[in-house]
Write an enzyme that holds these catalytic residues in place. Structure first.
Site, mmCIF file in Angstrom:
data_model
loop_
_atom_site.group_PDB
_atom_site.id
_atom_site.type_symbol
_atom_site.label_atom_id
_atom_site.label_comp_id
_atom_site.label_asym_id
_atom_site.label_seq_id
_atom_site.Cartn_x
_atom_site.Cartn_y
_atom_site.Cartn_z
ATOM 1 N N CYS A 53 0.849 -1.189 0.000
ATOM 2 C CA CYS A 53 0.000 0.000 0.000
ATOM 3 C C CYS A 53 0.886 1.241 0.000
ATOM 4 C CB CYS A 53 -0.954 0.011 1.205
ATOM 5 S SG CYS A 53 -0.098 0.194 2.787
ATOM 6 N N CYS B 283 3.150 1.854 3.014
ATOM 7 C CA CYS B 283 4.414 1.116 3.024
ATOM 8 C C CYS B 283 5.477 1.866 2.220
ATOM 9 C CB CYS B 283 4.213 -0.281 2.442
ATOM 10 S SG CYS B 283 3.100 -1.335 3.382
ATOM 11 N N ASP C 4 -2.250 11.872 -31.535
ATOM 12 C CA ASP C 4 -1.078 12.521 -32.103
ATOM 13 C C ASP C 4 -1.359 12.746 -33.595
ATOM 14 O OD1 ASP C 4 1.650 13.369 -32.397
ATOM 15 O OD2 ASP C 4 2.035 11.422 -33.321
ATOM 16 N N ASP D 104 5.596 10.517 -27.892
ATOM 17 C CA ASP D 104 4.275 10.257 -27.321
ATOM 18 C C ASP D 104 4.316 9.433 -26.044
ATOM 19 O OD1 ASP D 104 2.997 11.538 -29.525
ATOM 20 O OD2 ASP D 104 3.280 9.712 -30.704
#
Length: 803
Positions: free
Chosen positions: A97, A100, A504, A700
């Site tokens: 998590c 942590c 793009d 990109d």
């Protein structure tokens, strides 16, 4: 005594076995030590961030941390940055998590000598930079272990080997389960027939024993993953689907042994095999949907230049990019990629910056202009002075930003997984309550036990477990047939929920290859053929995109006999000159023409190419990168479906406006850097939009990583394909539209499958509790519910004809 939660790991144990300390309780000395360590270091706010999350208790470490200081370890895993600090990549075990991650970063930052710590929550990979003269790596490892975690060096080959081992293990377990189940079902056909027409007990016993032998390896070998998951579920006091599967299969197995040994009636070994095989298949599909353990950053690192040419005391020396410091003078030859940012001090040439801005038109640069890392010199040799070291270069910054944006990718929550814990707990409670009520009624133990088993078997979560993976498997198969590759099954659900598509320009909306839009000839018709051949001979001497575009226009791909040229010269960022039959041939841009006394207009929204013989202008070509044939149609269709379309490009405003108008896009933004594209997507997400990004170049990758789903065109760069979540192999925008249809259809069928499963359980569980369903009918009903889910999922194959 009642159960109390450990003050550190939050796991609950009987109060009598806990270590008491005023109002604190600890399950072991390890948790007690970590709690006081965090308090002494001022890190007690970790428990506020942790909330109700449970941790695994710390395990005793037997490996000597001094091994991390060995020369062999340093040679393989530790590198030195430009400032002389050491850096290493580690995998931190035990992180589950954000609290942590926070704890590990804070604890290490408090150590004197630690310069930088960054932990990627998605793969638990930590990058640590430290001063080895102040602090040894073994002390860093000791701190990680002291706060309840463990660390080992990150090795892509080891990670991939572990993933491959897991896949092979599932292959073998499924093979055993499928083989045994097919044989058991063959036997079951005879048993079902005998149940209705009559069968002697001796024959029934033989068939039961055969099924017993076949179902045993299915349950205890193929089904071991469920028993292991159930063990951890009990250990952490979490009721998961593994507990329900293991309980239903094991109780059915034990009950069937009881029936077989005492010759009391019908055994249900076939139900055991079906339960394990069907649900194991669902787990295997999850394993197949995982990405390769070789992290994206390792793939990207292959595209970074490892060496550059350093000019020192008149000599050319090849050195690592990490050894370059600000002020070093570097040599960049034609065809080489710049690994360091700098300023040109000698020479000039055209640079391909498509890796950064995605645009195919080269940029001319001369003394005083800046060279950007990651760009390629096309036709010139330049000497330039480094203005940044590699760690702070443009390319390195893109890699760093990509890693951090990848760590922010949203996790897909599957509907079935959200329901499984509550579903499993409810079924176990209902089955136990049913058994108690029927036994107390009173009925015999055998009758009560059989009805309780019927509740578990009829409610076995096969349909619930298969609701998502079967539909996604069919959706993935349909995508693959159409050249649409989803890297994870979960991306189908995300694709169904997005509302904004960012495109793009170059290579995504457009073809990515300049094409002649207009050609003007100023010579006489009778000599044009000869002039065209001379022009083609000049064009064939260059690999420049503009030269290739004009050459393709003139030849249409046909082979033509051409004259030979003399005194051929490539003039960087200008064009080419040569002689043919003593005539001077000039081919290039307006600047080349003007330098040779030829009038040429340079104002246009297109790229211009001129051809002259001597001082006479022969031809003028206008080239543009045209939208793909299906661009306008597909974009109009997506807009009609409610999708907001936005075009982002690094090209000029006039070009962007023209392409957007031709493609039917209302919203567009020009002059954008890769970072600006990613920032714009982040802003859209902050405004509440769910975004898909489609692109094809290195420019990109930040935007692809920032978006919920990144789509790479099939002809795109290897980096873009590696980073993306979906790859369109046939490079068609129509495939992008089909990808949306597959995602939406699959997600709709997943919800239908869940509805079928829940409706089935809502009807059959009360019947089983009332004693109207025996385990045999329960097993058949369970199979029917699974077949309904599978059949509904197969409808995907027939829905495209109507869509």
């Amino acid at each position: 005594m009642s159960n109390v939660a450990c003050s550190h790991c939050h796991l609950q144990f009987d109060e009598s076995v806990m270590i008491k300390e005023e109002e604190l309780f600890f399950c072991c000395k390890g948790c007690q030590g970590i709690y006081h360590l965090l308090k002494d270091e001022g890190l007690e706010t970790f428990y506020d961030k942790l909330g109700d999350e449970k941790l695994a208790p710390p395990t005793e470490q037997f490996q000597d941390s001094a091994n991390f200081d060995s020369p062999a370890f340093y040679d393989r895993y530790v590198s030195e940055d430009s400032e002389g600090f050491n850096q290493v990549s580690l995998i931190i075990e035990g992180i589950h998590c954000s609290a942590c991650v926070w704890l590990n970063e804070k604890a290490l930052h408090k150590m004197e000598g630690v310069v930088e710590v960054f932990i990627n929550h998605t793969n638990n990979k930590a990058r640590i930079v430290w001063d080895d003269e102040v602090l040894k790596l073994s002390k860093i490892i000791d701190m990680i272990r002291a706060i309840g975690y463990d660390a080992f060096p990150y090795d892509p080959e080891i990670q991939e080997a572990r993933a491959e081992k897991e896949r092979k293990d599932y292959y073998l377990r499924i093979a055993v389960a499928a083989f045994a189940m097919m044989n058991i079902m063959t036997i079951a056909v005879a048993q079902y027939a005998g149940f209705f027409s009559g069968m002697e007990q001796d024959i029934k016993n033989i068939l039961n024993i055969a099924e017993w032998l076949l179902s045993t390896p299915v349950l205890f070998y193929s089904g071991w993953v469920f028993f292991r998951g159930a063990y951890y579920g009990f250990k952490t006091k979490t009721v998961n689907m593994d507990i329900l599967v293991a309980t239903g299969a094991l109780l059915t197995y034990l009950y069937s042994i009881y029936i077989t040994v005492f010759e009391l009636g019908e055994a249900y070994f076939d139900s055991v095999a079906m339960i394990v095989t069907f649900v194991l298949l669902g787990k295997f599909l999850e394993v197949l949907s995982k990405k390769s353990a070789a992290d994206t950053m390792d793939v990207l690192s292959k595209h970074v230049p490892s060496e550059v040419t350093l000019l020192k005391e008149g000599e050319q020396i090849n050195v690592s990019v990490n050894k370059v410091v600000v002020g070093d003078v570097l040599l960049l030859k034609a065809g080489e990629k710049a690994g360091i940012d700098g300023e040109i001090i000698e020479g000039d040439g055209s640079f391909d910056e498509s890796s950064l801005n995605g645009e195919s038109e080269p940029v001319y640069k001369c003394v005083g202009d800046h060279v950007v890392s990651g760009t390629t010199s096309i036709d010139g040799v330049v000497t330039y002075r480094a203005t940044k070291d590699f760690e702070h270069s443009t390319l390195a910054n893109i890699l760093t930003m990509l890693e951090r944006s990848l760590s922010k990718k949203p996790r897909i929550e599957q509907i079935a997984n959200r329901l499984s814990e509550y579903f499993s707990t409810a079924i176990l409670l209902l089955a136990f309550a049913t058994f108690v009520v029927w036994w107390v009624w009173p009925h015999s133990f055998e009758t009560a036990f059989m009805i309780g088993i019927s509740v578990i078997v009829i409610a076995c979560p096969c349909a619930l477990a298969l609701a998502t993976p079967v539909a996604t498997m069919v959706g993935l198969g349909q995508g693959a047939k159409r050249g649409i590759l989803f890297k994870e099954a979960a991306h189908l659900e995300t694709l169904a929920k997005v509302d904004t598509l960012v495109l793009d320009k170059t290579g995504t909306i457009t073809e990515g290859r300049p094409k002649v839009q207009k050609a003007e000839w100023f010579d006489a018709e009778e000599v044009r053929t000869g002039h065209q051949k001379k022009l083609l001979a000049l064009l064939n001497a260059s690999k420049h995109p503009v030269s290739l575009g004009v050459s393709m226009y003139l030849t249409n791909g046909d082979s033509i006999s051409l004259p030979s040229l003399d005194e051929l010269q490539q003039l960087p960022a200008k064009g080419m000159v040569a002689r043919c039959d003593k005539e001077l041939l000039l081919g290039g841009n307006a600047l080349l023409m003007q330098e040779n006394g030829i009038t040429a207009e340079s104002q246009s929204e297109h790229t211009l190419f001129y051809f002259a013989i001597g001082d006479t202008l022969i031809a003028r070509f206008e080239l543009a990168d045209s939208p793909k044939a299906d661009a306008a149609t597909v974009i109009a269709s997506l807009q009609h479906s409610g999708m907001d379309i936005v075009m982002l490009t690094g090209d000029h405003e006039r070009v962007a406006k023209r392409v957007a108008a031709e493609a039917g896009i209302e919203h567009y933004h020009a002059h954008l850097t890769p970072e600006q594209k990613a920032d714009m997507i982040a802003q859209m997400q902050a405004d509440g939009h769910r975004v898909v990004m489609a692109g094809d170049g290195v420019n990109d990758i930040l935007a692809l990583a920032q978006a919920e789903i990144g789509v790479a065109m099939g002809n795109g760069s290897d980096i873009a394909i590696d980073v993306s979540d979906v790859v369109l192999m046939n490079d068609s925008l129509a495939s992008l539209e089909e990808a949306f249809k597959i995602g939406r259809t699959t997600y709709r069928l997943v919800k239908q499958n869940l509805g079928i499963s829940l409706l089935y359980n809502a009807v059959t569980i009360p019947l089983a509790m009332a004693g109207f369903v025996i385990p045999l009918v329960a097993a058949i009903s369970m199979s029917v519910s699974s077949l309904l889910v599978v059949g509904n999922s197969l409808r995907i194959k027939f829905m495209w004809k109507r869509s």
